[in-house]
Write an enzyme that holds these catalytic residues in place. Structure first.
Site, PDB file in Angstrom:
ATOM      1  N   CYS A 105     -57.411  73.361  53.727  1.00 17.62           N
ATOM      2  CA  CYS A 105     -56.557  73.679  52.577  1.00 17.62           C
ATOM      3  C   CYS A 105     -57.293  73.374  51.280  1.00 17.62           C
ATOM      4  O   CYS A 105     -57.360  72.217  50.856  1.00 17.62           O
ATOM      5  CB  CYS A 105     -55.242  72.905  52.644  1.00 17.62           C
ATOM      6  SG  CYS A 105     -54.117  73.302  51.284  1.00 17.62           S
ATOM      7  N   CYS A 118     -54.993  71.978  48.566  1.00 14.38           N
ATOM      8  CA  CYS A 118     -54.645  70.568  48.795  1.00 14.38           C
ATOM      9  C   CYS A 118     -55.786  69.634  48.429  1.00 14.38           C
ATOM     10  O   CYS A 118     -55.568  68.579  47.819  1.00 14.38           O
ATOM     11  CB  CYS A 118     -54.288  70.345  50.263  1.00 14.38           C
ATOM     12  SG  CYS A 118     -53.060  71.472  50.944  1.00 14.38           S
ATOM     13  N   ASP A 119     -57.006  69.993  48.799  1.00 15.69           N
ATOM     14  CA  ASP A 119     -58.116  69.038  48.753  1.00 15.69           C
ATOM     15  C   ASP A 119     -59.247  69.401  47.798  1.00 15.69           C
ATOM     16  O   ASP A 119     -60.075  68.559  47.474  1.00 15.69           O
ATOM     17  CB  ASP A 119     -58.718  68.878  50.156  1.00 15.69           C
ATOM     18  CG  ASP A 119     -57.696  68.400  51.171  1.00 15.69           C
ATOM     19  OD1 ASP A 119     -56.791  67.643  50.776  1.00 15.69           O
ATOM     20  OD2 ASP A 119     -57.792  68.790  52.350  1.00 15.69           O
TER      21      ASP A 119
END
Length: 330
Positions: free
Chosen positions: A151, A154-155
């Site tokens: 992701c 997300c990261d």
């Protein structure tokens, strides 16, 4: 064997943990629905590990969830979700639901120990797991926070990925979108694709080709992720010549798809061609079966974020509560 106390049907059963399931449990418990949540159980599913708590259990630092200005570890966040739901009386079963019968009321569910439970409403929050290649080093460095992720949103903004050369595996819209997103932080992004042309839409392709930070590596397949505690690169195989090469990387993002955990629902709920639950109404959580609701990535193949899953869990619990009231079930 029926788990329900005194063989009385439950008001609501939540299938699946993670932000969607636990948020639904918080709202249902505060509404005095006495929910029971099936939190799955540790197991191996193909190339991926499945553990209670959802995909955040494989995430290190979470920096984009509201209320955590300094960030929070994914597993710690899920522990807090669970503790909050338990505070209001949520009951947890550490088993997975393996089959259902929605053809009669109350609904009947069976878990992995073949125990049966009856319930008036169901909230499905089983999520979707990222597809992995299953190559050496991949899962180890993903689980340890060593620079492998599924992701980018997300990261990708984490300090460990900034000003690095990053790799993205895939050739569809998601892969191109994630590559473009990562250029905000990376020094360079290598889009690794097994064919000689992308599957992404023409607009997405043009966007990638015009971005000076994106380099497409055609006809390449990762066969090993290199590095001990942190990724140092990947070993690639050319799909035409079969020659091996090494690409130095500071991070690797898998963008080869997601698989919703809905196999046990096939033939019982309306699913799309990829297995995601179809919503009866776009802005609600109702499914093709009256009294069955869904929340999170199991129905969301667009955003797949913890905050959107939690929001949908809230909606599902409210929808279930209203359904019970409308049907005179107190």
């Amino acid at each position: 064997m029926i788990f329900s106390e005194s063989n009385v049907p439950e008001k609501v059963v939540i299938i699946g943990s993670g932000p969607a399931g636990y948020t639904a449990a918080i709202y249902a418990a505060r509404a005095n629905l006495n929910p029971i949540l099936y939190a799955d159980e540790p197991r191996q599913d193909g190339a991926a590990n499945i553990i209670p708590g959802g995909q955040l259990m494989f995430t290190t630092e979470v920096e984009n969830y509201p209320g955590f200005p300094d960030g929070v570890l994914g597993p710690e966040m899920m522990q807090r979700f669970e503790a909050q739901a338990r505070r209001f009386g949520m009951r947890v079963m550490p088993r997975m639901i393996t089959r259902v019968d929605f053809s009669r009321r109350p609904f009947r569910l069976w878990d992995s120990d073949d125990q049966q439970i009856e319930t008036h409403t169901v909230i499905v929050a089983t999520g979707a797991t990222a597809d992995w290649l299953g190559i050496p080093g991949e899962q180890r460095l993903a689980a340890s926070g060593g620079g492998v992720s599924a992701c980018a949103v997300c990261d990708g903004a984490l300090p460990m990925f900034r000003n690095q050369v990053l790799g993205v595996v895939g050739g569809g819209d998601s892969a191109v979108e994630e590559s473009t997103y990562l250029t905000k932080f990376a020094r360079k992004v290598c889009l690794i694709h097994r064919r000689d042309k992308l599957r992404a839409s023409k607009v997405m392709q043009e966007r990638a080709f015009k971005n000076e930070k994106i380099e497409v590596l055609w006809n390449k397949i990762p066969v090993e992720v290199l590095g001990e505690s942190k990724i140092t690169g990947v070993r690639l195989r050319d799909t035409v010549s079969q020659q091996l090469s090494t690409l130095e990387l500071g991070g690797l993002f898998m963008a080869i798809g997601h698989t919703p955990a809905t196999k046990f629902l096939a033939g019982h709920l309306d699913l799309d061609d990829k297995g995601y639950i179809r919503l009866k109404e776009p802005d609600r959580t109702s499914t093709s079966v009256d009294g069955v609701f869904c929340a999170g990535d199991v129905a969301d193949h667009v955003y797949r974020q913890a905050v959107t899953a939690a929001g949908m869990g809230c909606k599902a619990a409210i929808d279930a509560e209203r359904w019970l009231t409308e049907h005179g079930i107190e």
